[in-house]
Motif scaffolding. Structure first.
Motif, PDB file in Angstrom:
ATOM      1  N   THR A   1       0.819  -1.004   0.046  1.00  0.00           N
ATOM      2  CA  THR A   1      -0.028  -0.061  -0.216  1.00  0.00           C
ATOM      3  C   THR A   1       0.865   1.267  -0.001  1.00  0.00           C
ATOM      4  OG1 THR A   1      -0.243   0.136   2.308  1.00  0.00           O
ATOM      5  CG2 THR A   1      -1.738  -1.393   1.368  1.00  0.00           C
ATOM      6  N   ARG A   2       2.250   1.103   0.166  1.00  0.00           N
ATOM      7  CA  ARG A   2       2.897   2.310   0.300  1.00  0.00           C
ATOM      8  C   ARG A   2       2.718   3.085  -0.993  1.00  0.00           C
ATOM      9  NH1 ARG A   2       6.841   3.112   3.929  1.00  0.00           N
ATOM     10  NH2 ARG A   2       6.857   0.754   4.484  1.00  0.00           N
ATOM     11  N   HIS A   3       2.559   4.398  -1.275  1.00  0.00           N
ATOM     12  CA  HIS A   3       2.337   5.151  -2.270  1.00  0.00           C
ATOM     13  C   HIS A   3       1.667   4.554  -3.237  1.00  0.00           C
ATOM     14  CE1 HIS A   3       5.809   8.388  -1.942  1.00  0.00           C
ATOM     15  NE2 HIS A   3       5.239   8.267  -0.809  1.00  0.00           N
ATOM     16  N   LEU A   4       0.462   4.162  -2.597  1.00  0.00           N
ATOM     17  CA  LEU A   4      -0.617   3.351  -3.557  1.00  0.00           C
ATOM     18  C   LEU A   4      -1.364   4.670  -4.135  1.00  0.00           C
ATOM     19  CD1 LEU A   4      -2.344   0.772  -4.184  1.00  0.00           C
ATOM     20  CD2 LEU A   4      -3.924   1.577  -2.475  1.00  0.00           C
ATOM     21  N   PHE A   5      -1.478   5.877  -3.736  1.00  0.00           N
ATOM     22  CA  PHE A   5      -2.336   6.854  -4.292  1.00  0.00           C
ATOM     23  C   PHE A   5      -1.035   7.957  -4.845  1.00  0.00           C
ATOM     24  CE2 PHE A   5      -5.286   5.405  -1.553  1.00  0.00           C
ATOM     25  CZ  PHE A   5      -6.384   5.272  -2.271  1.00  0.00           C
ATOM     26  N   GLY A   6      -0.764   7.891  -6.085  1.00  0.00           N
ATOM     27  CA  GLY A   6       0.195   8.638  -6.687  1.00  0.00           C
ATOM     28  C   GLY A   6      -0.384   9.513  -7.903  1.00  0.00           C
ATOM     29  N   ALA A   7       0.539  10.129  -8.983  1.00  0.00           N
ATOM     30  CA  ALA A   7       0.160  11.206  -9.699  1.00  0.00           C
ATOM     31  C   ALA A   7      -0.948  10.321 -10.452  1.00  0.00           C
ATOM     32  CB  ALA A   7       1.258  11.753 -10.569  1.00  0.00           C
ATOM     33  N   ALA A   8      -0.782   9.225 -11.065  1.00  0.00           N
ATOM     34  CA  ALA A   8      -1.595   8.405 -11.753  1.00  0.00           C
ATOM     35  C   ALA A   8      -3.071   8.282 -11.459  1.00  0.00           C
ATOM     36  CB  ALA A   8      -1.014   7.022 -12.134  1.00  0.00           C
ATOM     37  N   GLU A   9      -3.142   7.954  -9.841  1.00  0.00           N
ATOM     38  CA  GLU A   9      -4.270   7.810  -9.360  1.00  0.00           C
ATOM     39  C   GLU A   9      -5.121   8.986  -9.107  1.00  0.00           C
ATOM     40  OE1 GLU A   9      -1.387   6.187  -8.428  1.00  0.00           O
ATOM     41  OE2 GLU A   9      -1.975   4.180  -9.366  1.00  0.00           O
ATOM     42  N   PHE A  10      -4.543  10.188  -8.815  1.00  0.00           N
ATOM     43  CA  PHE A  10      -5.116  11.284  -8.736  1.00  0.00           C
ATOM     44  C   PHE A  10      -5.911  11.896  -9.955  1.00  0.00           C
ATOM     45  CE2 PHE A  10      -2.600  11.446  -4.865  1.00  0.00           C
ATOM     46  CZ  PHE A  10      -3.493  11.376  -3.823  1.00  0.00           C
ATOM     47  N   ALA A  11      -4.937  11.556 -11.356  1.00  0.00           N
ATOM     48  CA  ALA A  11      -5.378  11.986 -12.552  1.00  0.00           C
ATOM     49  C   ALA A  11      -6.616  11.036 -12.817  1.00  0.00           C
ATOM     50  CB  ALA A  11      -4.390  11.587 -13.483  1.00  0.00           C
ATOM     51  N   LYS A  12      -6.760   9.848 -12.585  1.00  0.00           N
ATOM     52  CA  LYS A  12      -8.225   8.981 -12.681  1.00  0.00           C
ATOM     53  C   LYS A  12      -9.237   9.743 -12.119  1.00  0.00           C
ATOM     54  CE  LYS A  12      -5.247   5.022 -14.070  1.00  0.00           C
ATOM     55  NZ  LYS A  12      -4.473   3.868 -13.133  1.00  0.00           N
ATOM     56  N   MET A  13      -9.047  10.291 -10.935  1.00  0.00           N
ATOM     57  CA  MET A  13     -10.328  10.970 -10.063  1.00  0.00           C
ATOM     58  C   MET A  13     -10.967  12.039 -10.818  1.00  0.00           C
ATOM     59  SD  MET A  13      -8.881  11.049  -6.265  1.00  0.00           S
ATOM     60  CE  MET A  13      -7.706   9.684  -5.640  1.00  0.00           C
ATOM     61  N   LYS A  14     -12.374  12.005 -10.699  1.00  0.00           N
ATOM     62  CA  LYS A  14     -13.092  13.130 -11.269  1.00  0.00           C
ATOM     63  C   LYS A  14     -12.387  14.415 -10.486  1.00  0.00           C
ATOM     64  CE  LYS A  14     -17.705  10.772 -10.452  1.00  0.00           C
ATOM     65  NZ  LYS A  14     -18.719  10.853  -9.975  1.00  0.00           N
ATOM     66  N   SER A  15     -12.726  15.602 -11.411  1.00  0.00           N
ATOM     67  CA  SER A  15     -12.191  16.941 -10.950  1.00  0.00           C
ATOM     68  C   SER A  15     -12.908  17.161  -9.823  1.00  0.00           C
ATOM     69  CB  SER A  15     -12.051  17.835 -12.035  1.00  0.00           C
ATOM     70  OG  SER A  15     -13.419  18.162 -12.551  1.00  0.00           O
ATOM     71  N   SER A  16     -14.208  16.606  -9.743  1.00  0.00           N
ATOM     72  CA  SER A  16     -14.840  17.157  -8.606  1.00  0.00           C
ATOM     73  C   SER A  16     -14.839  16.271  -7.256  1.00  0.00           C
ATOM     74  CB  SER A  16     -16.445  17.262  -8.936  1.00  0.00           C
ATOM     75  OG  SER A  16     -16.645  15.921  -9.348  1.00  0.00           O
ATOM     76  N   ALA A  17     -13.918  15.467  -7.382  1.00  0.00           N
ATOM     77  CA  ALA A  17     -13.626  14.506  -6.335  1.00  0.00           C
ATOM     78  C   ALA A  17     -12.938  14.929  -4.934  1.00  0.00           C
ATOM     79  CB  ALA A  17     -12.834  13.199  -6.986  1.00  0.00           C
ATOM     80  N   ILE A  18     -13.268  14.562  -4.104  1.00  0.00           N
ATOM     81  CA  ILE A  18     -12.806  14.893  -2.797  1.00  0.00           C
ATOM     82  C   ILE A  18     -11.906  13.539  -2.180  1.00  0.00           C
ATOM     83  CG2 ILE A  18     -13.129  15.528  -0.294  1.00  0.00           C
ATOM     84  CD1 ILE A  18     -15.320  17.345  -1.480  1.00  0.00           C
ATOM     85  N   PHE A  19     -10.683  13.728  -1.761  1.00  0.00           N
ATOM     86  CA  PHE A  19      -9.929  12.571  -1.473  1.00  0.00           C
ATOM     87  C   PHE A  19      -9.788  12.843   0.063  1.00  0.00           C
ATOM     88  CE2 PHE A  19      -5.435  11.066  -0.330  1.00  0.00           C
ATOM     89  CZ  PHE A  19      -5.882   9.609  -0.709  1.00  0.00           C
ATOM     90  N   ILE A  20      -9.803  11.465   0.763  1.00  0.00           N
ATOM     91  CA  ILE A  20      -9.818  11.349   2.126  1.00  0.00           C
ATOM     92  C   ILE A  20      -8.966  10.377   2.677  1.00  0.00           C
ATOM     93  CG2 ILE A  20     -11.313  11.054   4.394  1.00  0.00           C
ATOM     94  CD1 ILE A  20     -12.402  13.679   2.766  1.00  0.00           C
ATOM     95  N   ASN A  21      -7.962  10.620   3.654  1.00  0.00           N
ATOM     96  CA  ASN A  21      -7.270   9.702   4.178  1.00  0.00           C
ATOM     97  C   ASN A  21      -7.150   9.743   5.603  1.00  0.00           C
ATOM     98  OD1 ASN A  21      -5.308   7.604   4.317  1.00  0.00           O
ATOM     99  ND2 ASN A  21      -3.386   9.055   3.724  1.00  0.00           N
ATOM    100  N   ALA A  22      -7.442   8.602   6.155  1.00  0.00           N
ATOM    101  CA  ALA A  22      -7.339   8.524   7.782  1.00  0.00           C
ATOM    102  C   ALA A  22      -6.544   7.275   8.049  1.00  0.00           C
ATOM    103  CB  ALA A  22      -8.632   8.324   8.228  1.00  0.00           C
ATOM    104  N   GLY A  23      -6.041   6.441   6.990  1.00  0.00           N
ATOM    105  CA  GLY A  23      -5.238   5.277   7.056  1.00  0.00           C
ATOM    106  C   GLY A  23      -3.761   5.655   7.771  1.00  0.00           C
ATOM    107  N   ARG A  24      -2.904   5.899   6.806  1.00  0.00           N
ATOM    108  CA  ARG A  24      -1.415   6.056   6.982  1.00  0.00           C
ATOM    109  C   ARG A  24      -0.892   6.963   5.795  1.00  0.00           C
ATOM    110  NH1 ARG A  24      -2.292   4.746  11.429  1.00  0.00           N
ATOM    111  NH2 ARG A  24      -1.171   3.257  12.769  1.00  0.00           N
TER     112      ARG A  24
END
Ligand SMILES: NC(=O)C1=CN([C@@H]2O[C@H](COP(=O)(O)OP(=O)(O)OC[C@H]3O[C@@H](n4cnc5c(N)ncnc54)[C@H](OP(=O)(O)O)[C@@H]3O)[C@@H](O)[C@H]2O)C=CC1
Ligand SMILES: O=CC(=O)O
Length: 323
Positions: free
Chosen positions: A214-237
């Motif tokens: 899971t380390r760096h699972l969310f990177g540039a490629a993943e954010f690019a796939k999200m909707k421009s209206s999306a809200i990203f939430i992280n409370a894991g690590r």
């Protein structure tokens, strides 16, 4: 003679007394090399170790040859070298059930505050900017009936899905290594691959443990796939996210906003770009930080250590196979 244990986190008085009824306790401020050196005999003789938020690695364990059990006041155990514990047949106990509902509440707070801009507009009121009826520049976006994508459908993911489904009428997508029938049946949730979740969710919520996968699972490629209206939430690590990529995505408008309880470096440096972005809600890792839950976690950790050193590991044990 009572077994010796090292305590590296302050406990409420009654819990400290409970621990002392079973063990001879040496209290230390942390697990730094200097601390270990200053209490060398206590570390050498300790059969138990209790605390949180410190690194427990092979170098430390080499100074603790009598150790039989560690007990962390947390559910996450990424700060422990589990292979090193296993090699030395040391049990690792954690507090999985004590905090689930409270952390799910924190996730909902992040979702609501980032979508409705609660922190930002409250600060504007305090700054004296509310001088006439508000206009669209103060508006947020709806939460109810939007699609939530939960990455990590474990204990906390399920509790979040419950809130989202029953409380806010939100369709639930989730990604985990396996399908969770309970989520499908109770919350009409849909198991999907990560790409589908990123493309379809209005709220992408990460509640993953930190592992090699899971380390760096969310990177540039993943954010690019999200909707421009999306809200990203992280409370894991925090390290599950490439924070530079997140900052770039927020600045470029690739995603709309973020609500974060955890960061690559904690405490979050005051120089972090995240703190300059109005569309970021940043919390100081308060997922489980209520009086009730922190007490329950500490009590669970004390009981876990008592159980483990008495050979009772029916619950809350990460590596029961080493017993
Ligand atoms: N901010 C805070 O204060 C807090 C943060 N946390 C963090 O939340 C984490 C989760 O806690 P909890 O829900 O109790 O843990 P669980 O073990 O119950 O759930 C973990 C979930 O993550 C999924 N998962 C693990 N690896 C992957 C992967 N590579 N890809 C996709 N999914 C994966 C698991 O999948 P599967 O179901 O398929 O096994 C499981 O659904 C903790 O480890 C901790 O890091 C916890 C408490 C407080
Ligand atoms: O981050 C907190 C935990 O319990 O894990």
């Amino acid at each position: 003679m009572k077994p010796s244990v090292i305590l590296y986190k302050a406990l409420p008085d009654d819990l400290q007394r409970r621990l002392e009824a079973h063990f001879s306790v040496t209290k230390v401020p942390n697990l730094d090399a200097d601390t270990v050196q200053n209490h060398a005999d206590a570390f050498k003789n300790a059969e138990g170790l209790l605390g949180s938020s410190e690194k427990v690695d092979a170098a430390l364990l080499d100074n603790m040859p009598a150790l039989r059990a560690t007990s962390t006041i947390s559910v996450g155990y990424d700060n422990f070298d589990v292979d090193a514990l296993n090699a030395r047949r040391v049990l690792l106990m954690h507090t999985p059930t004590a905090l689930t509902e409270t952390v799910a509440d924190t996730l909902m707070a992040l979702i609501l505050s980032s979508a409705r801009r609660v922190v930002e507009v409250a600060e504007r009121v305090k700054a004296g900017e509310w001088t006439k009826g508000i206009g669209p520049d103060w508006f947020g976006t709806d939460v109810h009936h939007k699609t939530i994508g939960i990455v990590g459908m474990g204990r906390i993911g399920l509790a979040l899905a419950q809130r989202a489904h029953f409380g806010f009428g939100m369709p639930v997508l989730y990604n985990a290594r396996r399908q969770h029938k309970e989520a499908d049946e109770r919350f009409n949730a849909r198991h999907c691959d990560l790409d589908t979740l990123l493309q379809e969710a209005d709220f992408v919520c990460s509640i993953l443990p930190l592992t090699d996968e899971t380390r760096h699972l969310f990177g540039a490629a993943e954010f690019a796939k999200m909707k421009s209206s999306a809200i990203f939430i992280n409370a894991g690590r925090g390290q599950v996210v490439d924070e530079n990529a997140l900052i770039a995505a927020l600045k470029a408008g690739e995603i709309h906003a973020a609500g974060l309880d955890v960061f690559e470096q904690e405490p979050l440096p005051v120089s972090s770009e995240l703190l300059k972005l109005p569309n970021v809600v940043a919390l100081p890792h308060i997922g489980s930080a209520t009086h009730e839950t922190r007490y329950n976690m500490a009590a669970t950790a004390v009981d876990n250590l008592i159980d483990a050193l008495n050979g009772k590991i029916e619950k809350n044990c990460v590596n029961p196979q080493v017993k």
